[in-house]
Each structure stands twice: as C-alpha cells, then as structure tokens.
Design an enzyme around this catalytic site. Structure first.
Site, PDB file in Angstrom:
ATOM      1  N   ASP A  34       0.610  -1.293   0.232  1.00 48.82           N
ATOM      2  CA  ASP A  34       0.052  -0.097  -0.006  1.00 48.82           C
ATOM      3  C   ASP A  34       1.361   1.821  -0.330  1.00 48.82           C
ATOM      4  OD1 ASP A  34      -2.190  -1.338   0.379  1.00 48.82           O
ATOM      5  OD2 ASP A  34      -2.797  -1.182   1.737  1.00 48.82           O
TER       6      ASP A  34
ATOM      7  N   MET B  30      -9.410   8.504   9.778  1.00 52.02           N
ATOM      8  CA  MET B  30     -10.111   8.713   8.277  1.00 52.02           C
ATOM      9  C   MET B  30     -10.429  10.014   8.414  1.00 52.02           C
ATOM     10  SD  MET B  30      -9.967   5.095   5.929  1.00 52.02           S
ATOM     11  CE  MET B  30     -10.275   4.303   7.418  1.00 52.02           C
TER      12      MET B  30
ATOM     13  N   LYS C  40      -4.147   3.016  -1.959  1.00 46.41           N
ATOM     14  CA  LYS C  40      -4.942   3.618  -2.322  1.00 46.41           C
ATOM     15  C   LYS C  40      -4.907   4.761  -1.330  1.00 46.41           C
ATOM     16  CE  LYS C  40      -8.450  -0.486  -1.995  1.00 46.41           C
ATOM     17  NZ  LYS C  40      -7.104  -1.405  -3.096  1.00 46.41           N
TER      18      LYS C  40
END
Length: 265
Positions: free
Chosen positions: A43, A180, A65
C-alpha cells in the site's frame, strides 16, 4: 490463475501489518516474511525501508489507495493476490497498520479462502494506538477512560447498514479514536456535541504519526475542526476525543522516526 481451478495453487498469502510508519515497529514475524517472500503487494502508507527488505528478484505490485488520488479498486487487488498465489509460494500482502483494522484484510482473506488459497494473518501495530502514544496520549486511562472505540470517519456510501451513529458514540464510549476523519471532521464534531459531549471536551489530531513530519494539535472539541483547518492539517491523521487527551504526558513521547531509515536488524 483462473477461479475455475482454485485448488491448483501452492502459494500462501500472508496478510501482514506494516505498522503505523516507524519501521522499527514492524513485528519479527513480518520481518521474517519480508526477507523470504517471492511476491510483495503493498500500500501507499508502507515505509520505503520495509520495501528494501524483500529479496532481489521478488515480484512487487503497488495497490495503494489514497483520497483524491488514483486508486487501485479492491476487486483488482483481490485478483492480483489470486494471480500471484498461482505463481509464487510466499506472497506478502503488506498493509499499513493492522490488516484487520480498517485495512480491508477481512475482504481479501474471504476472497482468497473462497478460492482455496491458504491465508495467514500477521497482525501489526495500528496507528490508532501508536500515533497517540508517540504524542504522549494514552487511549485508555484509569482516571479518564475505561473504554475506547475505534471508528472510521470515512465510510463507503453504498453500505447497506446505516452510517456511524456519532451521537450514539458520544453517549456510550469514554474515548474515540477516529481513523480517516479529517475530511468529515466538522460534521463529526457537531454530531458528537449534539450527542452530549461538551464543547470543551479535550480532543487531538496527530498527523503523520510515528514518523518524521509528525505534528499534533490539542484543542477543545468545539474548536477542533476550525483549528485543524487554520493550521493546515492533512491526511493521514488520527483524531482522539475524550478525557484521555487531558492525560497527555508529552515528556514521555518517543521521537518520531525517519520512515526512510534502514532497519537495523
């Protein structure tokens, strides 16, 4: 390898937690697997120092991502893992933090298992504990918090179930650790206050936790979103809400590490 012949693979996929950013927080098992893997799928939050551990000739696939950037769709990542397991004995799927905590590891494990591909999970240190710790904030404390809730501030809009009940969380948990959460921070703070948290509830944001570039902000919940915007905080960041923030002991916080530094073992 096609899904029509799922049992032909000899490979095992290891879903490995890379930790929160400081390369030295990698587990020994993760280190061993990286040193011997035949293929690596990783990632965007994985430190470069960890990528340098893999053997020469290891096949690498990037599937990062990030909000606001081109991202590899999850079905494509699933397909990559299946294909690599058909050609390699040891495939490491390296994820920032812990693979089963907002890491989509559960989805990948289910996809692989349904095709007869062996899967093992190697837990990692999650940013929701490590980033506050590096800022001197305990996520639980005998005087300030006997419960803690880990929650995402960025949900998929097509979920069948309702979204996060922020007002409910305000009433049922001593502390919140929000992953997030910057994009929706203003709404989250308003919902928590509407749910019963006082506007002066201690809160904090830690950006780039555990690595060079880490910075943090402590502010009352009612002012947090405005202060974060004024000071230009960006993702990746962890938000902590609750009286535990008032127990911060900055003097005990370790210095953030250089994510690019070589691992000393």
């Amino acid at each position: 390898m096609s899904a029509a012949s799922p049992l032909s693979t000899q490979g095992t996929v290891y879903l490995v937690g890379a930790g929160p950013g400081d390369p030295e927080l990698l587990t020994l098992k993760a280190h061993r697997l990286l040193r011997c893997c035949d293929a690596l799928v990783y990632d965007s939050l994985v430190p470069k120092a960890l990528l340098d551990l893999v053997p020469e000739g290891c096949e690498r696939q990037f599937v990062g991502k990030r909000r606001g950037h081109h991202s590899v769709p999850q079905p494509s990542t699933n397909a990559v893992l299946v294909e690599l397991a058909g050609r390699h004995r040891t495939v490491v799927r390296l994820k920032g933090g812990d693979p089963f905590l907002f890491g989509r590891g559960g989805e990948e494990a289910a996809h692989l298992a349904a095709r007869g591909i062996p899967v093992q999970v190697v837990p990692g240190v999650t940013a929701g504990i490590a980033a506050p710790a590096y800022a001197g904030i305990p996520v639980t404390h005998r005087r300030a918090g006997s419960s803690v809730t880990f929650v995402t501030g960025h949900e998929e809009i097509d979920k069948a179930r309702p979204g996060v009940d922020w007002q409910g969380l305000a009433r049922c948990s001593d502390g919140l650790v929000i992953y997030m959460g910057l994009h929706n921070l203003s709404r989250i703070c308003k919902e928590l206050i509407a749910g019963g948290l006082a506007p002066d509830t201690p809160a904090a944001v830690i950006q780039q936790g555990t690595v060079l570039g880490q910075r943090d902000l402590v502010a009352p919940l009612g002012e947090l979103a405005d202060r974060v915007a004024e000071q230009g905080f960006v993702s990746p960041s962890i938000v902590v809400v609750g009286q535990v923030v008032a127990e911060r002991v900055a003097a005990c916080a370790p210095a953030p590490a250089d994510a690019e530094m070589p691992i000393p073992f």
